[in-house]
Design an enzyme around this catalytic site. Structure first.
Site, PDB file in Angstrom:
ATOM      1  CG  HIS A 479      -1.804   1.177   1.358  1.00 24.39           C
ATOM      2  ND1 HIS A 479      -3.146   1.143   1.038  1.00 24.39           N
ATOM      3  CD2 HIS A 479      -1.555   2.447   1.747  1.00 24.39           C
ATOM      4  CE1 HIS A 479      -3.673   2.334   1.231  1.00 24.39           C
ATOM      5  NE2 HIS A 479      -2.726   3.151   1.667  1.00 24.39           N
ATOM      6  CD  GLU A 480       1.463   3.673   3.668  1.00 26.28           C
ATOM      7  OE1 GLU A 480       1.674   4.730   3.036  1.00 26.28           O
ATOM      8  OE2 GLU A 480       0.425   3.479   4.323  1.00 26.28           O
ATOM      9  CG  HIS A 483       0.386   6.284  -0.801  1.00 24.23           C
ATOM     10  ND1 HIS A 483      -0.633   6.934  -1.463  1.00 24.23           N
ATOM     11  CD2 HIS A 483      -0.163   5.741   0.314  1.00 24.23           C
ATOM     12  CE1 HIS A 483      -1.755   6.794  -0.770  1.00 24.23           C
ATOM     13  NE2 HIS A 483      -1.505   6.069   0.302  1.00 24.23           N
ATOM     14  CG  HIS A 486       0.625   8.806  -7.138  1.00 21.72           C
ATOM     15  ND1 HIS A 486      -0.532   9.151  -6.473  1.00 21.72           N
ATOM     16  CD2 HIS A 486       0.542   9.427  -8.330  1.00 21.72           C
ATOM     17  CE1 HIS A 486      -1.274   9.924  -7.235  1.00 21.72           C
ATOM     18  NE2 HIS A 486      -0.637  10.110  -8.377  1.00 21.72           N
TER      19      HIS A 486
END
Length: 687
Positions: A479-480, A483, A486
């Site tokens: 998940h992190e 990010h 991105h």
């Protein structure tokens, strides 16, 4: 030769006042001292105000370049100092840093207001904005102009002088309140501990967990097993400890944190934050803080948020109620005749899960050794996007546990610097997050690449075992890391539009889509081997992961909806709140209650996402982007989970574009249509 003044000497010795002569101009952490921060912040604010004055006093007519772009480029020293300071305030804080933050907060608020409430500056921005249709701007330039105008309008530029003075005071007050809230949560968490000296009280816990608790005690110079309120203690204890009284005590300590009077009680901070936000919204002509915030979100308004929350509640709550009944029946048939309470839920639901699927954290941990997981996650980025991660020990870090990587593309060209910080410490707040020390921007031919960090609180290695992650920790890493991708793969001209600087209800798409790979055999086969035997994770175990993936999906969704309804309740208030925090919270989330309600507990006083983070009137975005992520991953499932064409499209249309266009436009360009909740319902086994 004239002697240097004390101020000049201090400036000459301050690392922030000269270019960082480090790889990729990364932060020279080892050279930075506490006394460097405040002078650097003050100089950064001074320099930016001089840059603002130069824009305002420019005799030439206002243009996109001399006003909008000049404003965008202002404050780079301030941004550099803030990028270091605020990251350390969360990841490696101490009393001295927190004292600086207290002193700094009103100064930063005043500085921000001095810019956003500058009439002459806004007049120039307005002049350019009113000519926007004649300027032949690119899509990205047009978005920067719109965002700049909206930012000033939303931050009081159109207010009267009298109301601007009120706005200044309110924002200054809000900055201190949110800072105090977060510091109270960290201090209260660190203050609670319980020493156990009877090993029989640890029955049910794995040897690894017991060793971790013993090491907790050793670090404090004590003998026995030390419980604390960090997730690495709370989660396994509530899942596996046979001693119900201790489970209850730990659960109640965790759920009454900052709620028991004394210096860390956050109830008044909650009330003051909510009322200050409402006052700001009212001053700006909005009925509620949610109305003020949602103007710049994909959801657009309160009605759309509640439509989503209610649709999901209708679909998932009956499932959650059946799941609770099933756990209750299991507990009863195994000799537990009382009602399953919140401190029983994880314990009995984990036992039922293990019975149904023969899978649990302790079975999976040996296959998720942290170093191997890193290779797998980095390898996934290589397969999808062609980037490689190479540890660079010449890049300084702020703590010995932090690792820095040079990220390069398939041609060996520098893409980003990536920092990873995996384990809990007393100076680190709870949870997991991605941030950046520096964003990405272009200036002429220069493409200044980002410096990105992910911070976690994962299971530590013990004296005789490496760090072995739970399956949840694996998905958190993914998940992190989503990010981080991105942030690292962004390809924008303007820093304020680059990377993760997107709508709050869009920012979780790149992170949540990555979680889907955690249950894919082809991905796990790349790295998931037993840390002792080297055996690949068996196919039957991966199948059990998939079979168990939707276990308690109803409960887990309703729990997230609980947080979303609570957030919206606080931030759709239209009159100042003067009531009881606990009673208000209980009423706000009543529709989502599955487990028996406990009278004197509340989440609000420790809900950092809402009261010291950026998720006020935005917590719904986790579910909003779950819908997007499930829909988007269905394309990978159709074309192949490593399909390069699909990955290239996701990179080009989502990861690289930042906030240069409306997020729904970007999403439809990738997907070809708007999303519906159907993909999520199928993903979760509801439909």
């Amino acid at each position: 030769m004239a002697l240097l003044t004390t101020a000049a000497v201090q400036a000459a010795e301050n690392p922030f006042f000269k270019p960082f002569k480090t790889p990729y101009e990364t932060c020279p952490f080892q050279e930075i001292k506490l006394e460097h921060y405040m002078p650097a912040f003050e100089e950064g604010m001074k320099q930016q105000m001089a840059e603002i004055e130069a824009i305002v006093n420019n005799p030439a007519p206002a243009t996109f370049e001399n006003t909008i772009v000049a404003l965008e480029k202002s404050g780079r020293l301030l941004n550099r100092v803030a990028g270091v300071f605020y990251n350390l305030l969360s990841a490696e804080t101490n009393d001295d840093l927190q004292a600086i933050a207290q002193e700094l907060s009103p100064k930063m608020s005043e500085h921000s207001n001095a810019i956003s409430l500058n009439e002459a500056l806004f007049a120039r921005i307005k002049t350019v904005y009113e000519q926007k249709d004649k300027l032949k701007l690119t899509v990205e330039q047009a978005k920067l102009l719109q965002d700049t105008y909206d930012s000033f309008a939303d931050n009081g530029a159109n207010l009267s002088e009298e109301d601007k003075a009120v706005y200044r005071e309110l924002t200054k007050k809000l900055g201190l309140l949110t800072l105090n809230f977060g510091q109270n949560v960290l201090k209260a968490t660190n203050a609670w501990e319980m020493l156990l000296t009877d090993e029989s009280l640890l029955a049910g816990l794995s040897d690894d967990t017991k060793q971790m608790l013993a090491e907790n005690a050793q670090k404090k110079g004590k003998e026995g097993w030390l419980l604390n309120l960090k997730p690495t203690t709370v989660v396994p204890f509530l899942k596996y400890a046979d001693n119900r009284d201790l489970r209850r005590e730990l659960w109640e300590a965790n759920n009454t944190l900052c709620l028991q009077g004394g210096e860390y009680d956050n109830r008044q901070n909650v009330i003051d934050i909510v009322n200050t936000r409402l006052a700001i919204a009212k001053l700006l002509g909005k009925q509620s803080y949610a109305e003020y915030v949602l103007k710049h979100r994909m959801a657009a308004n309160e009605e759309n948020v509640y439509n989503l929350l209610n649709q999901l509640l209708e679909a998932y709550k009956p499932v959650a109620e059946r799941e609770y009944a099933e756990v209750q029946e299991y507990a009863t048939t195994h000799g537990f005749y009382a009602k399953v309470q919140p401190w029983d839920w994880s314990y009995y639901s984990e036992k039922l899960k293990n019975e149904k699927y023969s899978i649990n954290d302790e079975i999976l941990r040996p296959y998720f050794e942290l170093e191997n997981v890193k290779k797998g996650v980095f390898g996934l980025a290589t397969k999808l996007y062609g980037i490689k991660f190479t540890r660079n020990e010449k890049i300084q870090v702020y703590h010995p546990e932090v690792v820095a990587y040079d990220v390069t593309d398939s041609r060996g060209k520098h893409v980003a610097v990536f920092y990873a910080d995996f384990h809990p410490r007393e100076g680190k707040r709870a949870g997991a997050w991605m941030s950046e020390f520096k964003g990405q921007w272009k200036d002429g031919r220069k493409d200044s690449r980002p410096q990105t960090i992910i911070v976690m609180n994962f299971t530590r290695p013990t004296q005789d075992k490496p760090a072995l992650l739970t399956y949840d920790e694996l998905t958190t890493f993914l998940h992190e890391f989503g990010h981080a991708l991105h942030g690292m793969l962004t390809d924008c001209t303007y820093e304020s539009l680059s990377g993760t600087n997107v709508y709050r209800d869009f920012v979780e798409l790149p992170s949540q889509i990555m979680e889907n790979w955690a249950s894919q055999q082809a991905f796990l086969d790349e790295f998931a081997v037993h840390y002792q035997t080297g055996e690949k994770i068996p196919a039957e175990l991966v199948q059990k992961i998939k079979d168990a993936a939707n276990y308690n999906a109803g409960y887990l969704c309703v729990r997230q909806l609980n947080f979303g309804f609570l957030d919206m309740a606080w931030h759709t208030l239209t009159e100042p709140f003067e009531g009881n925090v606990i009673a208000f919270e209980k009423a706000a989330v009543a529709a989502t209650d599955i487990l028996p309600v406990q009278c004197n507990t509340a989440l609000s006083p420790t809900f950092s996402h809402l009261f010291s983070g950026g998720y006020a009137a935005g917590y719904y975005s986790y579910k909003w982007t779950e819908v997007l992520a499930a829909d988007a991953f269905s394309v990978f499932m159709e074309n192949g989970i490593f399909d390069k064409k699909t990955a290239d499209s996701f990179r080009t249309n989502i990861l690289e574009r930042g906030s240069t266009e409306d997020p729904m436009t970007l999403y439809k360009r990738f997907r070809g249509q708007e999303p519906t909740i159907d993909a999520l319902l199928k993903h979760d086994g509801i439909k």
